[in-house]
Design a protein around this motif. Structure first.
Motif, mmCIF file in Angstrom:
data_model
loop_
_atom_site.group_PDB
_atom_site.id
_atom_site.type_symbol
_atom_site.label_atom_id
_atom_site.label_comp_id
_atom_site.label_asym_id
_atom_site.label_seq_id
_atom_site.Cartn_x
_atom_site.Cartn_y
_atom_site.Cartn_z
ATOM 1 N N ASP A 1 48.184 42.129 52.227
ATOM 2 C CA ASP A 1 48.299 43.014 53.397
ATOM 3 C C ASP A 1 47.018 43.836 53.493
ATOM 4 N N GLU A 2 47.052 44.930 54.226
ATOM 5 C CA GLU A 2 45.832 45.737 54.445
ATOM 6 C C GLU A 2 45.189 46.241 53.145
ATOM 7 N N GLN A 3 46.045 46.497 52.140
ATOM 8 C CA GLN A 3 45.505 47.153 50.934
ATOM 9 C C GLN A 3 45.709 46.369 49.640
ATOM 10 N N VAL A 4 46.566 45.344 49.684
ATOM 11 C CA VAL A 4 46.943 44.639 48.450
ATOM 12 C C VAL A 4 46.337 43.239 48.457
ATOM 13 N N PHE A 5 45.761 42.865 47.303
ATOM 14 C CA PHE A 5 45.204 41.508 47.192
ATOM 15 C C PHE A 5 45.568 40.901 45.846
ATOM 16 N N GLU A 6 45.493 39.563 45.796
ATOM 17 C CA GLU A 6 45.622 38.848 44.527
ATOM 18 C C GLU A 6 44.275 38.261 44.171
ATOM 19 N N ILE A 7 44.004 38.230 42.848
ATOM 20 C CA ILE A 7 42.692 37.749 42.390
ATOM 21 C C ILE A 7 42.878 37.232 40.963
ATOM 22 N N PRO A 8 42.217 36.144 40.566
ATOM 23 C CA PRO A 8 42.319 35.714 39.165
ATOM 24 C C PRO A 8 41.751 36.797 38.240
ATOM 25 N N ALA A 9 42.367 36.974 37.059
ATOM 26 C CA ALA A 9 41.896 38.007 36.119
ATOM 27 C C ALA A 9 40.403 37.835 35.838
ATOM 28 N N ARG A 10 39.953 36.576 35.783
ATOM 29 C CA ARG A 10 38.560 36.302 35.388
ATOM 30 C C ARG A 10 37.551 36.661 36.471
ATOM 31 N N THR A 11 37.988 36.763 37.731
ATOM 32 C CA THR A 11 37.040 37.263 38.739
ATOM 33 C C THR A 11 37.327 38.723 39.075
ATOM 34 N N PHE A 12 38.535 39.199 38.726
ATOM 35 C CA PHE A 12 38.829 40.629 38.902
ATOM 36 C C PHE A 12 37.819 41.463 38.107
ATOM 37 N N ILE A 13 37.510 41.034 36.878
ATOM 38 C CA ILE A 13 36.567 41.805 36.063
ATOM 39 C C ILE A 13 35.182 41.819 36.725
ATOM 40 N N THR A 14 34.829 40.728 37.401
ATOM 41 C CA THR A 14 33.538 40.686 38.107
ATOM 42 C C THR A 14 33.541 41.698 39.260
ATOM 43 N N LEU A 15 34.639 41.726 40.007
ATOM 44 C CA LEU A 15 34.759 42.712 41.090
ATOM 45 C C LEU A 15 34.667 44.132 40.526
ATOM 46 N N LEU A 16 35.400 44.392 39.433
ATOM 47 C CA LEU A 16 35.396 45.731 38.833
ATOM 48 C C LEU A 16 33.998 46.121 38.353
ATOM 49 N N THR A 17 33.267 45.132 37.845
ATOM 50 C CA THR A 17 31.919 45.407 37.337
ATOM 51 C C THR A 17 30.974 45.846 38.453
ATOM 52 N N LEU B 1 48.836 41.721 35.075
ATOM 53 C CA LEU B 1 48.207 42.304 33.875
ATOM 54 C C LEU B 1 48.862 43.657 33.617
ATOM 55 N N GLU B 2 49.089 43.953 32.347
ATOM 56 C CA GLU B 2 49.667 45.255 31.965
ATOM 57 C C GLU B 2 48.612 46.356 32.038
ATOM 58 N N ALA B 3 47.347 45.963 31.791
ATOM 59 C CA ALA B 3 46.270 46.959 31.738
ATOM 60 C C ALA B 3 45.007 46.321 32.297
ATOM 61 N N PHE B 4 44.040 47.150 32.653
ATOM 62 C CA PHE B 4 42.766 46.624 33.150
ATOM 63 C C PHE B 4 42.090 45.807 32.055
ATOM 64 N N PRO B 5 41.410 44.717 32.430
ATOM 65 C CA PRO B 5 40.722 43.910 31.409
ATOM 66 C C PRO B 5 39.584 44.711 30.770
ATOM 67 N N PHE B 6 39.225 44.355 29.533
ATOM 68 C CA PHE B 6 38.092 45.016 28.885
ATOM 69 C C PHE B 6 36.802 44.618 29.591
ATOM 70 N N LYS B 7 35.879 45.582 29.654
ATOM 71 C CA LYS B 7 34.612 45.314 30.340
ATOM 72 C C LYS B 7 33.542 44.786 29.384
ATOM 73 N N ARG B 8 33.450 45.384 28.188
ATOM 74 C CA ARG B 8 32.280 45.166 27.343
ATOM 75 C C ARG B 8 32.611 44.424 26.063
ATOM 76 N N VAL B 9 31.630 43.626 25.610
ATOM 77 C CA VAL B 9 31.748 42.999 24.295
ATOM 78 C C VAL B 9 30.502 43.356 23.498
ATOM 79 N N SER B 10 30.667 43.554 22.194
ATOM 80 C CA SER B 10 29.489 43.604 21.326
ATOM 81 C C SER B 10 29.779 42.784 20.084
ATOM 82 N N VAL B 11 28.772 41.986 19.746
ATOM 83 C CA VAL B 11 28.920 40.990 18.698
ATOM 84 C C VAL B 11 27.831 41.208 17.661
ATOM 85 N N VAL B 12 28.222 41.205 16.399
ATOM 86 C CA VAL B 12 27.241 41.153 15.299
ATOM 87 C C VAL B 12 27.636 39.944 14.473
ATOM 88 N N ALA B 13 26.758 38.939 14.425
ATOM 89 C CA ALA B 13 27.097 37.692 13.735
ATOM 90 C C ALA B 13 26.095 37.465 12.624
#
Ligand code: SAM
Length: 302
Positions: free
Chosen positions: A208-224, A288-300
Motif C-alpha cells: 500500500d502507500e506505506q508498506v512494502f515487502e523486500i527480501p532480507a538480503r536486499t533490505f540490508i542494502t536499502l538500509l545501508t 524478521l524479528e529484528a533488523f539485520p546486522f549491518k557490519r562484519v569484522s573478521v580476523v583470520a
C-alpha cells in the motif's frame, strides 16, 4: 579486467566531500572499535609489515601496527592519486605507499604479519562484478574477485599472520520482510532509492502507500544507503549508488576462509546510531524479528 570507465568515475566522485564523512563518521568509529576489540592481546609475527589494501589513508593501518607491534606499514591503493597524495603527506618513516590492485598482491618478498581490507572488498565486488559496464553487479563475478584478493592476501602472510576484513554483511536469512515506513518522507526516500539505485535490483513490492515487502538480503542494502539521500548527503549517495556493499554472509566468510587454510574469528553488529535511525524510520511487520546486522569484522589467522 575491470572496465576502465566505471572505477574512474567512482574515483572522481570519491574526491568531493567524501573522505572526512567516511573515515570520521559513525561507521569509521564503529569499525575501529570492533577491530581494536578483536585484535586485543594479539602479537603479529616479529619484524613483519602490515599491508593495508584499499588504504585510502594510513590511519587504520597505523592502528593495527601499534596494537600488533609491526615494524613497517605498506599502504596499497589502486587509485594512483590517493597513493601520490598519501605518500607526499606521510611523515612516518615506517609507512610506504604502493599503487596496486587488491588482486595483485601475490609474489611480494616482504615479510607480512597482517593484510587488512577495511571496507574495500565491496568496491572490488562491485567493479569487477560489472566488468562489462552493466548497471547491475553480477554476483558470481564479484564474489570471484573477492575470493581472488583474499587468496592472494593469504599467500602473502607469514605463519601466525592475520587477515583482517571489515565491511557490510549479508544476512543469512533468505526470507521476505514486510516493512512499514513510519512517515511520508521515508516513503519518498525509499521510492527515490528504488528509482536511482541500479547496482542491484532491490525487489521491493509495495503493498500500500506505506508498506512494502523486500527480501532480507536486499533490505540490508536499502538500509545501508537510504540515509544518505534522506540527509541530503548527495556526495556519498553519488558514490554509493555505484556500489553493492553486501556480498557475503558470515557462514560464507567462514567457509571460504577455512578453505584457504585460515582460522577465522567473526563478529557482527550494527552501530547504535544506525539501529536507532532504522527503528525511528521503519517498522518490521513480518519476516524478521529484528533488523539485520549491518557490519562484519573478521580476523583470520594463518
Ligand atoms: C571505501 S574506501 C575505504 C578506505 C579505508 N580503507 C577505510 O576503511 O577508511 C575503499 C578504498 O579502496 C580502494 N580500492 C577500491 N578497489 C580497489 C582495488 N581493486 N584495489 C586496490 N584498492 C582499491 C579505493 O580507492 C578506496 O581508497
Amino acid at each position: 579486467m575491470i572496465a576502465k570507465a566505471e572505477p574512474q568515475e567512482h574515483m572522481r566522485r570519491k574526491r568531493d566531500a567524501y573522505w572526512s564523512d567516511l573515515v570520521g563518521g559513525v561507521t569509521g568509529r564503529y569499525k575501529t572499535e570492533q577491530v581494536i576489540r578483536q585484535l586485543a592481546g594479539r602479537r603479529l609475527p616479529a619484524d613483519s609489515a602490515v599491508v593495508d589494501v584499499g588504504a585510502g589513508t594510513s590511519d587504520l593501518a597505523k592502528m593495527v601496527a601499534e596494537i600488533g607491534g609491526a615494524s613497517r606499514i605498506i599502504c596499497v591503493d589502486y587509485d594512483e592519486t590517493i597513493v601520490r597524495n598519501g605518500a607526499s603527506a606521510e611523515s612516518d618513516p615506517r609507512v610506504e605507499w604502493r599503487a596496486a590492485d587488491a588482486r595483485e598482491l601475490g609474489g611480494w618478498s616482504d615479510r607480512v604479519g597482517a593484510v587488512t581490507f577495511f571496507d574495500i572488498l565491496h568496491e572490488l565486488y562491485s567493479f569487477v562484478g560489472r566488468a562489462g559496464g552493466e548497471a547491475a553487479v553480477d554476483h558470481q563475478l564479484g564474489r570471484a574477485a573477492v575470493e581472488e584478493a583474499l587468496s592472494a592476501a593469504a599467500s602473502l602472510l607469514a605463519p601466525g599472520g592475520v587477515l583482517i576484513i571489515t565491511d557490510d554483511v549479508l544476512p543469512e536469512e533468505e526470507t521476505a520482510v514486510r516493512v512499514a515506513c513510519r512517515r511520508p518522507d521515508i516513503v519518498a526516500v525509499v521510492r527515490r532509492i528504488e528509482r536511482e539505485y541500479r547496482s542491484r535490483t532491490l525487489e521491493i513490492r509495495w503493498l500500500d502507500e506505506q508498506v512494502f515487502e523486500i527480501p532480507a538480503r536486499t533490505f540490508i542494502t536499502l538500509l545501508t544507503h537510504y540515509n544518505k539521500p534522506k540527509a541530503g548527503n548527495e556526495a556519498r549517495w553519488a558514490v554509493e549508488q555505484m556500489e553493492v556493499h553486501e556480498y557475503m554472509a558470515v557462514s560464507e566468510y567462514d567457509a571460504f576462509l577455512r578453505r584457504i587454510n585460515l582460522t577465522p574469528s567473526i563478529a557482527v553488529g550494527t552501530p547504535a546510531e544506525a539501529l536507532a535511525e532504522w527503528q525511528e524510520d521503519f517498522q518490521l511487520l513480518a519476516g524478521l524479528e529484528a533488523f539485520p546486522f549491518k557490519r562484519v569484522s573478521v580476523v583470520a589467522s594463518k
